[in-house]
Motif scaffolding. Structure first.
Motif, PDB file in Angstrom:
ATOM      1  N   PRO A  42      72.259   4.013 -17.916  1.00 10.99           N
ATOM      2  CA  PRO A  42      72.174   2.615 -18.356  1.00 10.99           C
ATOM      3  C   PRO A  42      70.969   2.312 -19.244  1.00 10.99           C
ATOM      4  CG  PRO A  42      72.865   2.705 -16.080  1.00 10.99           C
ATOM      5  CD  PRO A  42      72.537   4.117 -16.471  1.00 10.99           C
TER       6      PRO A  42
ATOM      7  N   ALA B  49      77.131   0.495 -15.982  1.00 13.54           N
ATOM      8  CA  ALA B  49      76.126   0.762 -14.951  1.00 13.54           C
ATOM      9  C   ALA B  49      76.405   2.048 -14.188  1.00 13.54           C
ATOM     10  CB  ALA B  49      76.055  -0.413 -13.972  1.00 13.54           C
TER      11      ALA B  49
ATOM     12  N   LEU C 115      75.377  -5.580 -16.721  1.00 13.58           N
ATOM     13  CA  LEU C 115      75.581  -4.237 -16.173  1.00 13.58           C
ATOM     14  C   LEU C 115      76.909  -4.247 -15.427  1.00 13.58           C
ATOM     15  CD1 LEU C 115      71.959  -3.404 -15.003  1.00 13.58           C
ATOM     16  CD2 LEU C 115      73.175  -2.510 -16.973  1.00 13.58           C
TER      17      LEU C 115
END
Length: 212
Positions: free
Chosen positions: A46, A38, A73
């Protein structure tokens, strides 16, 4: 069986890198966990990284996209809360299961394990017994919080409250996770011991809940 498939690159389905070797392992799995950086430390945004992985899975074998999966993430400890909120909105319609984690601090890892266990339990074949429990040593979540009365509200503050406030309770899975965390902390029991009554409002950092 857990298969760790690191860094599928663009063109993996054509044999670039160790793409075909990795993708053959993916075919054997029952559940996919797509883990994205992330914080974009590796230079890939991302969404770019996510789309590359999805496209490679589709190009190699479209049936892979039929497998239950969760999008993770990771490295959120390197992000500001507003950036996490932006990513939550950006990926909201991409996957049914979306989890934000930090392998460094342990944040979100408990939810990740819960999601994996749910997906695995519902997809195991009848030939393979479903495990009664799944245990994993995890770094502890932030435990400290305080409760105080403010006018007609009960206010919960501290690191745990800030952690909980990051979850979007309008999403069913996030709401269920927050409810489990509240039960795990025995928060309602503590509130009642302090005099809270049914129907009163408790504010956890910036999210309001009704005491049942």
């Amino acid at each position: 069986v857990v298969s760790d498939v690191p860094g599928l690159i663009e063109g993996a389905h054509e044999g670039k890198g160790l793409g075909l070797t990795f993708l053959r392992h993916v075919e054997r799995t029952k559940v996919l966990a797509i883990v994205i950086d992330a914080a974009a430390i590796d230079g890939y945004e991302p969404m770019q990284a996510y789309e590359t992985i999805i496209n490679e899975l589709r190009a190699y074998n479209p049936n892979l996209l039929e497998k239950p999966r969760v999008l993770v993430l990771n490295k959120i400890d390197l992000l500001q809360p507003e950036h996490i909120d932006q990513l939550r909105v950006q990926f909201a319609d991409k996957e049914s299961y979306l989890v934000f984690t930090s392998a460094a601090t342990g944040e979100g890892t408990s939810q990740f394990v819960d999601v994996l266990f749910e997906l695995i339990s519902t997809t195991l074949s009848t030939e393979e017994p479903i495990a009664e429990s799944l245990t994993m040593e995890l770094p502890p979540l932030p435990e400290d919080f305080s409760i105080r009365r403010e006018d007609e509200y009960w206010v919960v503050e501290g690191r745990w409250a800030r952690y909980i406030s990051r979850y979007d309770t309008t999403l069913p899975w996030d709401f269920q996770y927050v409810q489990r965390e509240i039960r795990r902390k025995r928060l309602e029991e503590m509130l009642r011991q302090m005099g809270a009554k049914e129907g009163e409002t408790v504010v956890i950092h910036d999210k309001a809940f009704e005491i049942l």
